[in-house]
Motif scaffolding. Structure first.
Motif, mmCIF file in Angstrom:
data_model
loop_
_atom_site.group_PDB
_atom_site.id
_atom_site.type_symbol
_atom_site.label_atom_id
_atom_site.label_comp_id
_atom_site.label_asym_id
_atom_site.label_seq_id
_atom_site.Cartn_x
_atom_site.Cartn_y
_atom_site.Cartn_z
ATOM 1 N N ASP A 1 0.588 -1.279 -0.093
ATOM 2 C CA ASP A 1 0.108 -0.061 -0.091
ATOM 3 C C ASP A 1 0.995 1.275 -0.017
ATOM 4 O O ASP A 1 0.451 2.313 -0.569
ATOM 5 N N ILE B 1 4.344 -1.650 3.756
ATOM 6 C CA ILE B 1 3.408 -1.798 4.880
ATOM 7 C C ILE B 1 2.187 -2.483 3.979
ATOM 8 O O ILE B 1 1.841 -1.822 2.885
ATOM 9 N N GLU C 1 -1.355 -4.252 4.200
ATOM 10 C CA GLU C 1 -2.443 -4.597 5.001
ATOM 11 C C GLU C 1 -3.286 -5.867 4.654
ATOM 12 O O GLU C 1 -3.839 -5.656 3.700
ATOM 13 N N ARG D 1 7.756 6.815 10.903
ATOM 14 C CA ARG D 1 6.485 6.383 10.392
ATOM 15 C C ARG D 1 5.902 5.316 11.221
ATOM 16 O O ARG D 1 4.637 5.355 11.150
ATOM 17 N N ASP E 1 2.614 5.814 13.446
ATOM 18 C CA ASP E 1 1.364 5.911 12.770
ATOM 19 C C ASP E 1 0.807 4.753 12.246
ATOM 20 O O ASP E 1 -0.603 4.793 12.350
ATOM 21 N N TYR E 2 1.461 3.617 11.917
ATOM 22 C CA TYR E 2 0.990 2.349 11.652
ATOM 23 C C TYR E 2 0.577 1.421 12.828
ATOM 24 O O TYR E 2 -0.307 0.662 12.713
#
Length: 115
Positions: A7, A108, A110, A18, A21-22
């Motif tokens: 993504d 990342i 998902e 970062r 945030d994830y």
């Protein structure tokens, strides 16, 4: 990115910035501990940062699940498409055109384990 089904992709140098945030407000984290000391340290720093932010409504994952359980299962079972991709990746003729030197990025993806 599309080739890997990711993504988003960022330089590895941005991981520490970062990661919160994830991982913020995630209940469970699937991660294999003790495989990379530097990655473990970044993860624990992130979790500590998130725990300190819980008063502001951002929570850290409550559970860390060893991802090796899923990865071992995935190694045992391959679809025809996965086998074809693996064969193509192992083909030296394909490798020569895609070898552009060491590029380190994190992605990342998902997707729920086992799906």
């Amino acid at each position: 990115m599309q080739a890997f089904g990711a993504d988003a992709a960022f330089p590895i140098d941005e991981l520490a910035k970062r990661l919160p945030d994830y991982l913020g407000n995630v209940e469970r984290l699937h991660y294999r501990l003790a495989q990379n000391d530097q990655a473990d340290a970044q993860l624990f720093d992130c979790l500590n940062l998130l725990r300190r932010g819980e008063r502001r409504g951002v929570t850290a994952p409550e559970v860390i699940i060893d991802s090796s359980v899923y990865l071992h299962e995935m190694r045992l079972r391959k679809s025809q498409d996965e086998l074809a991709t693996m064969r193509q990746a192992a083909d030296p003729r394909t490798r020569a055109s895609s070898d552009r030197g060491p590029t380190r990025r994190f992605c990342i993806i998902e997707q729920a384990p086992g799906s």
